[in-house]
Scaffold this motif. Structure first.
Motif, PDB file in Angstrom:
ATOM      1  N   CYS A  66       0.816  -1.525   0.270  1.00 61.10           N
ATOM      2  CA  CYS A  66       0.174   0.081   0.021  1.00 61.10           C
ATOM      3  C   CYS A  66       0.856   1.373   0.087  1.00 61.10           C
ATOM      4  N   THR A  67       1.954   1.586   0.381  1.00 60.67           N
ATOM      5  CA  THR A  67       2.917   2.575   0.225  1.00 60.67           C
ATOM      6  C   THR A  67       4.021   2.234  -0.387  1.00 60.67           C
ATOM      7  N   GLU A  68       4.292   0.625  -0.727  1.00 64.18           N
ATOM      8  CA  GLU A  68       5.938   0.940  -1.467  1.00 64.18           C
ATOM      9  C   GLU A  68       5.799   0.657  -3.260  1.00 64.18           C
ATOM     10  N   TYR A  69       4.818  -0.092  -3.612  1.00 65.05           N
ATOM     11  CA  TYR A  69       4.809  -0.542  -4.305  1.00 65.05           C
ATOM     12  C   TYR A  69       4.301   0.027  -5.335  1.00 65.05           C
ATOM     13  N   PRO A  70       5.302   0.279  -6.360  1.00 65.41           N
ATOM     14  CA  PRO A  70       4.913   1.448  -7.551  1.00 65.41           C
ATOM     15  C   PRO A  70       3.800   1.417  -8.310  1.00 65.41           C
ATOM     16  N   SER A  71       3.464   2.350  -9.012  1.00 63.93           N
ATOM     17  CA  SER A  71       2.638   2.694  -9.711  1.00 63.93           C
ATOM     18  C   SER A  71       2.713   1.912 -11.132  1.00 63.93           C
ATOM     19  N   ARG A  72       1.677   2.098 -11.678  1.00 65.67           N
ATOM     20  CA  ARG A  72       2.120   1.140 -13.197  1.00 65.67           C
ATOM     21  C   ARG A  72       2.972   2.241 -14.202  1.00 65.67           C
ATOM     22  N   LEU A  73       4.115   1.974 -14.919  1.00 61.17           N
ATOM     23  CA  LEU A  73       4.574   2.532 -15.527  1.00 61.17           C
ATOM     24  C   LEU A  73       3.668   3.969 -16.916  1.00 61.17           C
ATOM     25  N   GLY A  74       3.859   5.462 -16.118  1.00 64.05           N
ATOM     26  CA  GLY A  74       3.137   6.081 -17.480  1.00 64.05           C
ATOM     27  C   GLY A  74       2.210   6.679 -17.340  1.00 64.05           C
ATOM     28  N   LEU A  75       1.714   5.828 -16.282  1.00 62.42           N
ATOM     29  CA  LEU A  75       0.195   6.090 -15.288  1.00 62.42           C
ATOM     30  C   LEU A  75      -0.554   7.660 -14.415  1.00 62.42           C
ATOM     31  N   SER A  76       0.957   7.459 -14.591  1.00 61.26           N
ATOM     32  CA  SER A  76       1.541   9.220 -13.740  1.00 61.26           C
ATOM     33  C   SER A  76       1.138  10.658 -14.741  1.00 61.26           C
ATOM     34  N   ASP A  77       1.275  10.480 -15.518  1.00 66.78           N
ATOM     35  CA  ASP A  77       1.735  11.120 -16.916  1.00 66.78           C
ATOM     36  C   ASP A  77       0.157  11.152 -17.775  1.00 66.78           C
ATOM     37  N   VAL A  78       0.096  10.161 -17.406  1.00 67.04           N
ATOM     38  CA  VAL A  78      -1.474   9.963 -18.424  1.00 67.04           C
ATOM     39  C   VAL A  78      -2.717  10.107 -17.358  1.00 67.04           C
ATOM     40  N   ILE A  79      -3.071  10.166 -15.880  1.00 70.60           N
ATOM     41  CA  ILE A  79      -4.469  10.804 -15.407  1.00 70.60           C
ATOM     42  C   ILE A  79      -3.751  12.032 -15.541  1.00 70.60           C
ATOM     43  N   SER A  80      -2.906  12.618 -15.703  1.00 69.57           N
ATOM     44  CA  SER A  80      -2.651  13.813 -15.198  1.00 69.57           C
ATOM     45  C   SER A  80      -2.964  14.462 -16.773  1.00 69.57           C
ATOM     46  N   GLU A  81      -2.565  13.957 -17.736  1.00 68.80           N
ATOM     47  CA  GLU A  81      -3.064  14.764 -19.254  1.00 68.80           C
ATOM     48  C   GLU A  81      -4.654  14.589 -19.098  1.00 68.80           C
ATOM     49  N   LEU A  82      -4.966  13.361 -18.680  1.00 70.07           N
ATOM     50  CA  LEU A  82      -6.964  13.639 -18.950  1.00 70.07           C
ATOM     51  C   LEU A  82      -7.111  14.385 -17.710  1.00 70.07           C
ATOM     52  N   LYS A  83      -6.870  14.637 -16.595  1.00 69.13           N
ATOM     53  CA  LYS A  83      -7.540  15.638 -16.210  1.00 69.13           C
ATOM     54  C   LYS A  83      -7.542  17.547 -16.547  1.00 69.13           C
ATOM     55  N   LYS A  84      -6.961  17.494 -17.269  1.00 67.31           N
ATOM     56  CA  LYS A  84      -6.817  18.775 -17.540  1.00 67.31           C
ATOM     57  C   LYS A  84      -8.947  19.106 -18.383  1.00 67.31           C
ATOM     58  N   ALA A  85      -8.861  17.800 -19.288  1.00 62.36           N
ATOM     59  CA  ALA A  85     -10.511  17.950 -19.371  1.00 62.36           C
ATOM     60  C   ALA A  85     -11.128  17.449 -18.607  1.00 62.36           C
ATOM     61  N   HIS A  86     -10.752  16.182 -18.029  1.00 57.66           N
ATOM     62  CA  HIS A  86     -12.173  15.074 -17.083  1.00 57.66           C
ATOM     63  C   HIS A  86     -11.543  15.153 -15.563  1.00 57.66           C
ATOM     64  N   LYS A  87     -12.907  14.953 -14.791  1.00 61.75           N
ATOM     65  CA  LYS A  87     -12.581  14.696 -13.442  1.00 61.75           C
ATOM     66  C   LYS A  87     -12.107  13.437 -13.362  1.00 61.75           C
ATOM     67  N   ILE A  88     -11.163  13.210 -12.328  1.00 56.91           N
ATOM     68  CA  ILE A  88     -10.836  12.216 -12.433  1.00 56.91           C
ATOM     69  C   ILE A  88     -11.029  11.660 -10.590  1.00 56.91           C
ATOM     70  N   ILE A  89     -11.768  10.823 -10.353  1.00 58.86           N
ATOM     71  CA  ILE A  89     -12.384   9.506  -9.374  1.00 58.86           C
ATOM     72  C   ILE A  89     -12.109   9.034  -9.296  1.00 58.86           C
ATOM     73  N   ILE A  90     -11.468   8.600  -7.803  1.00 57.95           N
ATOM     74  CA  ILE A  90     -10.833   6.943  -7.602  1.00 57.95           C
ATOM     75  C   ILE A  90     -12.021   6.581  -6.772  1.00 57.95           C
ATOM     76  N   ILE A  91     -12.420   5.091  -7.511  1.00 55.50           N
ATOM     77  CA  ILE A  91     -13.127   4.156  -6.794  1.00 55.50           C
ATOM     78  C   ILE A  91     -12.553   2.773  -6.257  1.00 55.50           C
ATOM     79  N   THR A  92     -12.365   2.941  -5.371  1.00 53.61           N
ATOM     80  CA  THR A  92     -11.664   1.839  -4.275  1.00 53.61           C
ATOM     81  C   THR A  92     -12.459   0.522  -3.555  1.00 53.61           C
ATOM     82  N   ASN A  93     -12.448  -0.940  -3.208  1.00 52.54           N
ATOM     83  CA  ASN A  93     -12.928  -1.839  -2.165  1.00 52.54           C
ATOM     84  C   ASN A  93     -11.774  -1.786  -1.268  1.00 52.54           C
ATOM     85  N   ARG A  94     -10.914  -0.583  -1.181  1.00 53.10           N
ATOM     86  CA  ARG A  94      -9.809  -1.020  -0.136  1.00 53.10           C
ATOM     87  C   ARG A  94     -10.417  -1.172   0.911  1.00 53.10           C
ATOM     88  N   SER A  95     -10.736  -1.891   2.134  1.00 52.99           N
ATOM     89  CA  SER A  95     -11.378  -1.983   3.443  1.00 52.99           C
ATOM     90  C   SER A  95     -10.536  -1.867   5.111  1.00 52.99           C
TER      91      SER A  95
END
Length: 204
Positions: A66-95
């Motif tokens: 949960c704290t150290e394992y990295p995100s998928r390669l390139g995902l930060s750049d992709v979501i940053s670009e998408l957020k310029k025009a869209h709303k990003i809503i994270i929906i997780t079932n982590r309990s």
């Protein structure tokens, strides 16, 4: 558009983490693992182990994941670009099954900041994700869980992040992506075709 993102199996490569650290924990080889049987919330079948062993695994590795394992390669750049025009809503079932919810929330927010993944809202959901998508007027949901994709695709566009355990997810409103940049191209195609969900129109 409102774009929903799952965490485990989408923002992270959950399958690879479990296979890698499962081998280490159980001192076994990859040939003895049934990767096709893993899913988003049950790894006991993957290693043919009991629930007690699965819980022991997560007791040892939950914080690392949960704290150290990295995100998928390139995902930060992709979501940053998408957020310029869209709303990003994270929906997780982590309990809070392994740690208190307050700690899990802190881990998630800290990890997103560390990985430079921008978002507008986080929803900690339990069970079906349909109501969470309905409440947040999600147009496209990025998901890996077969059970969630099956339910959501009856109402909304789903982009399935490819893994062994979801290889049979096919059908109407389901697209399959293989990388962060592939995901981006699918979103752009949906934009161009105007093929978004009817959630906004159906909510009273």
């Amino acid at each position: 558009m409102n774009i929903g993102f799952d965490i485990d199996g989408v923002l992270t490569d959950f399958e690879t983490f479990v296979a890698t650290y499962g081998c280490k924990f159980l001192k076994t080889t990859i040939k003895n693992i049934k990767i096709s049987q893993i899913n988003d919330d049950d790894i006991s079948e993957m290693f043919n182990c009991d629930i007690e062993t699965e819980n022991s695994f997560w007791n040892e590795y939950i914080e690392l994941y949960c704290t150290e394992y990295p995100s998928r390669l390139g995902l930060s750049d992709v979501i940053s670009e998408l957020k310029k025009a869209h709303k990003i809503i994270i929906i997780t079932n982590r309990s809070a099954s392994m740690v208190p919810m307050e700690r899990m929330t802190s881990w998630v927010k800290g990890w997103l900041e560390k990985e430079k993944i921008p978002y507008d809202k986080i929803v900690f959901n339990h069970g079906s994700k349909l109501q969470a998508c309905l409440d947040n007027k999600i147009d496209v949901m990025i998901e890996d869980s077969p059970k969630h994709i099956k339910e959501l695709s009856e109402h909304i566009n789903c982009i399935c992040f490819d893994s062994h355990y979801n290889s049979e997810c096919e059908g109407k409103n389901i697209r399959r992506c293989y990388s962060s940049y592939d995901l981006y191209e699918h979103i752009k195609e949906i934009e161009l075709t105007g093929a978004v969900s009817a959630f906004s129109a159906t909510v009273a």
